[in-house]
Design a protein around this motif. Structure first.
Motif, mmCIF file in Angstrom:
data_model
loop_
_atom_site.group_PDB
_atom_site.id
_atom_site.type_symbol
_atom_site.label_atom_id
_atom_site.label_comp_id
_atom_site.label_asym_id
_atom_site.label_seq_id
_atom_site.Cartn_x
_atom_site.Cartn_y
_atom_site.Cartn_z
ATOM 1 N N MET A 115 0.841 -1.178 0.000
ATOM 2 C CA MET A 115 0.000 0.000 0.000
ATOM 3 C C MET A 115 0.882 1.236 0.000
ATOM 4 O O MET A 115 1.564 1.526 0.968
ATOM 5 N N SER A 116 0.925 1.964 -1.060
ATOM 6 C CA SER A 116 1.759 3.144 -1.195
ATOM 7 C C SER A 116 0.965 4.406 -0.900
ATOM 8 O O SER A 116 -0.240 4.460 -1.118
ATOM 9 N N THR A 117 1.687 5.419 -0.434
ATOM 10 C CA THR A 117 1.046 6.702 -0.196
ATOM 11 C C THR A 117 1.111 7.537 -1.468
ATOM 12 O O THR A 117 1.990 7.368 -2.297
ATOM 13 N N ASP A 118 0.163 8.433 -1.617
ATOM 14 C CA ASP A 118 0.150 9.350 -2.758
ATOM 15 C C ASP A 118 0.479 10.752 -2.265
ATOM 16 O O ASP A 118 -0.301 11.683 -2.419
ATOM 17 N N ASP A 119 1.625 10.908 -1.671
ATOM 18 C CA ASP A 119 2.074 12.187 -1.118
ATOM 19 C C ASP A 119 2.368 13.147 -2.268
ATOM 20 O O ASP A 119 3.131 12.824 -3.173
ATOM 21 N N PRO A 120 1.790 14.359 -2.253
ATOM 22 C CA PRO A 120 2.048 15.317 -3.330
ATOM 23 C C PRO A 120 3.479 15.862 -3.316
ATOM 24 O O PRO A 120 3.956 16.385 -4.317
ATOM 25 N N ASP A 121 4.172 15.722 -2.188
ATOM 26 C CA ASP A 121 5.563 16.170 -2.063
ATOM 27 C C ASP A 121 6.381 15.039 -1.436
ATOM 28 O O ASP A 121 6.812 15.120 -0.291
ATOM 29 N N PRO A 122 6.587 13.962 -2.183
ATOM 30 C CA PRO A 122 7.228 12.777 -1.607
ATOM 31 C C PRO A 122 8.698 12.986 -1.255
ATOM 32 O O PRO A 122 9.389 13.787 -1.877
ATOM 33 N N ASP A 123 9.125 12.259 -0.253
ATOM 34 C CA ASP A 123 10.530 12.207 0.126
ATOM 35 C C ASP A 123 11.307 11.662 -1.069
ATOM 36 O O ASP A 123 10.882 10.714 -1.715
ATOM 37 N N LYS A 124 12.439 12.248 -1.380
ATOM 38 C CA LYS A 124 13.203 11.834 -2.559
ATOM 39 C C LYS A 124 14.152 10.671 -2.286
ATOM 40 O O LYS A 124 14.835 10.194 -3.178
ATOM 41 N N GLY A 125 14.193 10.210 -1.015
ATOM 42 C CA GLY A 125 15.097 9.122 -0.663
ATOM 43 C C GLY A 125 14.631 7.763 -1.186
ATOM 44 O O GLY A 125 13.506 7.599 -1.655
ATOM 45 N N TRP A 126 15.518 6.814 -1.090
ATOM 46 C CA TRP A 126 15.256 5.433 -1.477
ATOM 47 C C TRP A 126 15.091 4.616 -0.206
ATOM 48 O O TRP A 126 15.807 4.826 0.777
ATOM 49 N N TYR A 127 14.180 3.649 -0.217
ATOM 50 C CA TYR A 127 13.869 2.843 0.955
ATOM 51 C C TYR A 127 13.854 1.366 0.595
ATOM 52 O O TYR A 127 13.542 0.996 -0.534
ATOM 53 N N PHE A 128 14.153 0.533 1.603
ATOM 54 C CA PHE A 128 14.050 -0.914 1.446
ATOM 55 C C PHE A 128 12.869 -1.382 2.268
ATOM 56 O O PHE A 128 12.781 -1.096 3.461
ATOM 57 N N ASN A 129 11.946 -2.095 1.639
ATOM 58 C CA ASN A 129 10.765 -2.603 2.318
ATOM 59 C C ASN A 129 11.083 -3.995 2.863
ATOM 60 O O ASN A 129 11.325 -4.934 2.105
ATOM 61 N N THR A 130 11.108 -4.123 4.197
ATOM 62 C CA THR A 130 11.468 -5.393 4.824
ATOM 63 C C THR A 130 10.392 -6.455 4.660
ATOM 64 O O THR A 130 10.671 -7.645 4.764
ATOM 65 N N ARG A 131 9.168 -6.047 4.412
ATOM 66 C CA ARG A 131 8.065 -6.995 4.232
ATOM 67 C C ARG A 131 8.100 -7.611 2.834
ATOM 68 O O ARG A 131 7.944 -8.815 2.674
ATOM 69 N N THR A 132 8.344 -6.785 1.814
ATOM 70 C CA THR A 132 8.314 -7.269 0.426
ATOM 71 C C THR A 132 9.689 -7.579 -0.144
ATOM 72 O O THR A 132 9.795 -8.275 -1.158
ATOM 73 N N GLY A 133 10.739 -7.017 0.469
ATOM 74 C CA GLY A 133 12.086 -7.196 -0.068
ATOM 75 C C GLY A 133 12.367 -6.321 -1.269
ATOM 76 O O GLY A 133 13.360 -6.535 -1.974
ATOM 77 N N GLN A 134 11.518 -5.332 -1.512
ATOM 78 C CA GLN A 134 11.662 -4.458 -2.666
ATOM 79 C C GLN A 134 12.190 -3.083 -2.264
ATOM 80 O O GLN A 134 11.983 -2.636 -1.145
ATOM 81 N N VAL A 135 12.836 -2.418 -3.212
ATOM 82 C CA VAL A 135 13.277 -1.036 -3.027
ATOM 83 C C VAL A 135 12.158 -0.116 -3.485
ATOM 84 O O VAL A 135 11.518 -0.381 -4.501
ATOM 85 N N GLU A 136 11.923 0.944 -2.706
ATOM 86 C CA GLU A 136 10.852 1.885 -3.042
ATOM 87 C C GLU A 136 11.417 3.298 -3.142
ATOM 88 O O GLU A 136 12.352 3.646 -2.430
ATOM 89 N N HIS A 137 10.820 4.079 -4.016
ATOM 90 C CA HIS A 137 11.252 5.459 -4.253
ATOM 91 C C HIS A 137 10.023 6.276 -4.612
ATOM 92 O O HIS A 137 9.199 5.838 -5.415
ATOM 93 N N LEU A 138 9.899 7.444 -4.036
ATOM 94 C CA LEU A 138 8.780 8.361 -4.231
ATOM 95 C C LEU A 138 7.483 7.834 -3.614
ATOM 96 O O LEU A 138 7.019 8.382 -2.644
ATOM 97 N N LYS A 139 6.876 6.786 -4.142
ATOM 98 C CA LYS A 139 5.686 6.200 -3.521
ATOM 99 C C LYS A 139 6.155 5.114 -2.554
ATOM 100 O O LYS A 139 6.829 4.181 -2.976
#
Length: 66
Positions: free
Chosen positions: A1-25
């Motif tokens: 479930m991703s957020t639809d933030d109009p001003d998203p953080d520009k950093g990169w994240y690792f999702n420990t639940r899915t094992g995927q890298v996330e960016h913006l959403k």
């Protein structure tokens, strides 16, 4: 479930639940490690966390005098 933030953080994240890298959403914060400066670093999130934990444990042992 991703957020639809109009001003998203520009950093990169690792999702420990899915094992995927996330960016913006991003998914829920509880599932994320980061932010990291780039995708490659985010992909190494578990390795980085493991190393930091080992270093903190070593510092604790030294502080305790063990």
């Amino acid at each position: 479930m991703s957020t639809d933030d109009p001003d998203p953080d520009k950093g990169w994240y690792f999702n420990t639940r899915t094992g995927q890298v996330e960016h913006l959403k991003r998914s829920r914060s509880i599932d994320l490690l980061g932010p990291y400066p780039d995708e490659a670093t985010a992909r190494r999130a578990l390795e980085i966390a493991r190393k930091r934990t080992e270093e903190a444990d070593r510092a604790d042992r030294e502080w305790d005098g063990d």
